[in-house]
Design an enzyme around this catalytic site. Sequence first.
Site, PDB file in Angstrom:
ATOM      1  N   HIS A 125       1.057  -1.407  -0.125  1.00  0.00           N
ATOM      2  CA  HIS A 125       0.492  -0.005  -0.247  1.00  0.00           C
ATOM      3  C   HIS A 125       1.134   1.666   0.109  1.00  0.00           C
ATOM      4  CE1 HIS A 125      -3.463  -1.957   1.689  1.00  0.00           C
ATOM      5  NE2 HIS A 125      -3.566  -3.075   0.752  1.00  0.00           N
ATOM      6  N   ASN A 135      -5.137 -12.555  15.156  1.00  0.00           N
ATOM      7  CA  ASN A 135      -5.836 -11.411  14.900  1.00  0.00           C
ATOM      8  C   ASN A 135      -6.814 -11.116  16.005  1.00  0.00           C
ATOM      9  OD1 ASN A 135      -6.527  -8.834  13.253  1.00  0.00           O
ATOM     10  ND2 ASN A 135      -8.562 -10.088  13.268  1.00  0.00           N
ATOM     11  N   CYS A 157       5.188  20.057  -7.658  1.00  0.00           N
ATOM     12  CA  CYS A 157       6.507  19.449  -8.172  1.00  0.00           C
ATOM     13  C   CYS A 157       7.150  19.852  -9.206  1.00  0.00           C
ATOM     14  CB  CYS A 157       5.699  18.302  -9.852  1.00  0.00           C
ATOM     15  SG  CYS A 157       6.838  17.248 -10.298  1.00  0.00           S
TER      16      CYS A 157
HETATM   17 ZN   LIG Z   1       5.407  16.172 -11.787  1.00  0.00          ZN
END
Ligand SMILES: [Zn+2]
Length: 262
Positions: free
Chosen positions: A124, A225, A157
């Site tokens: 993830h 669990n 960015c």
């Molecule tokens: Zn970028």
Amino acid sequence: MKFADRRFGNPASSQSYVVRVLVLTGAGVSAESGIPTFRGKAGYWRHIDPTKLATPEAFARDPQLVWDWYRERRQGIRNARPNAAHAAIARLAQCTDDFLLVTQNVDDLHARAGVAAEKMVKIHGDIFVTRCSHSEFCRRDYDQEHEHEHEVRIPTCSKCGAFMRPGVVWFGEQLPRNELERVEKFLDSGACDVVIVAGTTATFGYIIDWALRGSRDGGKLIEVNPEETPLSRFATRLVREPAAIALPPIVDELVGSRSSIL
Ligand SMILES: [Zn+2]
């Protein structure tokens, strides 16, 4: 060859037995280090359900809010310490010939406990990665952000100017292809002697699929669990305890033969 006949972590063995172990972990493992899970009221942040924040739609609607939440989570993770479950898994990794940890956790606690990057798939993503929402550009922000704790803007960015986002997989998004391929490669290269599924409610179909494929050839399937999960009925052993309590003795048992061999 039965699992009991094989040996863990015995480099001196002249036999070419390969003990293969797959470990799948989820939020329950990190919860014991104080990292809140998404489930239940305890996971709420500013009265917001985190499952409503960890989505591309939430980021499109209010990137500042999403970043505020992730910055707070990053700080919480930096302040947390690996627990006995992380330590037990790291020990198992060191004592196993062929080992893979697939974690759904985006924190770095498995790594800090000593699991090497090549033995771990972060399916993830990684909360300390900041990546462009348009281009491929990404960077790791662990130290950088630590220096700029009071940074509150939305990062942009440096290549294309778009908003940067946390390098995690949000609800409704595809799993990262490279990481998926690493899991597939491990599963394709043989069945496991032991599969441990710890601290996850196994709500994602791929977690169940990997656990079953890993243990397909008579391997042990150990579920750790506190609650029942969709995987429970397939498990050869159920341990209804938190991972930090259950895993150390399980790992001791699995690698126990080692001390008598070395
Ligand atoms: Zn970028």
